[in-house]
Motif scaffolding. Structure first.
Motif, PDB file in Angstrom:
ATOM      1  N   ARG A 167      58.979 -48.865  -4.715  1.00 41.98           N
ATOM      2  CA  ARG A 167      60.286 -48.901  -5.589  1.00 41.98           C
ATOM      3  C   ARG A 167      61.020 -50.090  -4.937  1.00 41.98           C
ATOM      4  NH1 ARG A 167      60.647 -44.043  -8.901  1.00 41.98           N
ATOM      5  NH2 ARG A 167      58.841 -42.898  -8.227  1.00 41.98           N
ATOM      6  N   ILE A 168      60.871 -50.414  -3.825  1.00 45.39           N
ATOM      7  CA  ILE A 168      61.464 -51.695  -3.464  1.00 45.39           C
ATOM      8  C   ILE A 168      61.297 -52.958  -4.244  1.00 45.39           C
ATOM      9  CG2 ILE A 168      61.960 -53.403  -1.530  1.00 45.39           C
ATOM     10  CD1 ILE A 168      61.523 -51.056   0.507  1.00 45.39           C
ATOM     11  N   TYR A 180      61.024 -53.520  -7.378  1.00 49.76           N
ATOM     12  CA  TYR A 180      61.662 -54.014  -8.771  1.00 49.76           C
ATOM     13  C   TYR A 180      63.024 -54.964  -8.267  1.00 49.76           C
ATOM     14  CZ  TYR A 180      59.138 -50.190 -10.628  1.00 49.76           C
ATOM     15  OH  TYR A 180      58.086 -49.359 -10.950  1.00 49.76           O
ATOM     16  N   PHE A 181      63.885 -54.550  -7.117  1.00 49.16           N
ATOM     17  CA  PHE A 181      65.002 -55.546  -6.770  1.00 49.16           C
ATOM     18  C   PHE A 181      64.458 -56.692  -5.886  1.00 49.16           C
ATOM     19  CE2 PHE A 181      69.066 -54.444  -8.258  1.00 49.16           C
ATOM     20  CZ  PHE A 181      68.530 -53.255  -9.297  1.00 49.16           C
ATOM     21  N   ILE A 241      65.108 -60.238  -7.181  1.00 51.54           N
ATOM     22  CA  ILE A 241      65.759 -61.169  -6.210  1.00 51.54           C
ATOM     23  C   ILE A 241      65.376 -62.599  -5.855  1.00 51.54           C
ATOM     24  CG2 ILE A 241      67.109 -61.230  -3.891  1.00 51.54           C
ATOM     25  CD1 ILE A 241      67.777 -58.201  -4.361  1.00 51.54           C
TER      26      ILE A 241
END
Lengths: 48, 226
Positions: free
Chosen positions: B42-43, B45-46, B50
């Motif tokens: 899930r890390i 996605y950002f 970024i």
């Protein structure tokens, strides 16, 4: 909370913590600019 | 010097808040766990959003630098500086979230043997040095020209950084975007796209806020001198 959940939470906290810090720095700068504008207004000769 | 922007800042700020919130809801409550990496994925996605946003900021900084050198656009120097500044902020977030993800997935905070990681660090440090160069020269045309040339040189590193993982013979950093499209679909793709758009909008909002502050600062300085 599992280890993976702790790390994922830490990652998202880092992202939003840094964005928040950036917003605070910009807000402080805006406050300084507001004070500068006030100081300039006080120096300006009155119209009336 | 100020450019007329069509979208007002408060509207941008509200849209960013709504989209980032929606992205977080999708990341934590809708997107399924990855079959290979589980919850830690899930890390992604950002982290990836970024990273692309920081590339975009460096690209925008180079574009504005080119406009400064080519068209002598009076606002372009400041816009280039603010875009590079945003790129460095988002770049530091890429390194931090990437390190956390690496620790979960590979058991290491950093691997010097990984070209993708090292090249991104080189790109980040190159742009971090941009500020040292800029603030070592007095304000004026010379500083604007030097900064513009530096920002243009740096953007060459962006495709190198992006392509490094695809050219490497040995890597453990995952490749999610190939010539045949994304290596995932369904809710994972939808969540990623929302997160990507949210982060770009957030970066643009922060860019506009910082630029507005810098322009106001310049106007106050000019008034003081008048």
């Amino acid at each position: 909370m599992s280890t993976a959940e702790k790390y994922v939470t830490a990652a998202y906290c880092v992202v939003f913590g840094l964005v928040l810090l950036y917003v605070v720095i910009i807000a402080l700068k805006m406050q300084r600019l507001e004070r500068d504008v006030e100081a300039l207004e006080e120096k300006r000769p009155s119209d009336g | 010097m100020a450019r007329k922007h069509r979208i007002p800042l408060p509207a941008l700020a509200v849209a960013s808040l709504v989209l980032v919130t929606l992205a977080l809801v999708l990341v934590f409550f809708v997107a399924p766990n990855d079959a290979d990496q589980g919850f830690s994925q899930r890390i992604f996605y950002f982290h990836v959003s970024i990273a692309f946003t920081s590339y975009l900021c460096f690209g925008a900084g180079a574009w504005k630098a080119l406009r400064h050198l080519w068209k002598r656009d009076p606002a372009a120097d400041l816009e280039s500086y603010v875009a590079v500044h945003q790129g460095v902020i988002f770049g530091s977030l890429v390194l931090l979230t990437g390190s956390i993800w690496a620790k979960i997935s590979w058991g290491h905070w950093w691997l010097w043997s990984e070209n993708q990681l090292v090249l991104f660090l080189v790109l980040f440090l190159f742009y971090a040095a941009y500020f040292m160069l800029r603030f070592s020269v007095d304000p004026g045309p010379q500083r604007a020209n030097l900064s513009a040339v530096y920002a243009l040189f740096g953007v060459v590193l962006v495709p190198v950084s992006f392509m490094a993982i695809r050219l490497a013979q040995h890597f453990i950093h995952p490749v999610v975007f190939t010539r045949h499209g994304a290596a995932f679909g369904g809710w994972i793709l939808a969540t990623y796209l929302v997160a990507q758009f949210a982060v770009i909008l957030l970066a643009y909002t922060l860019y506009r806020v910082e630029l507005a502050g810098k322009l106001l600062d310049l106007r106050i300085r000019a008034l003081r001198l008048a």
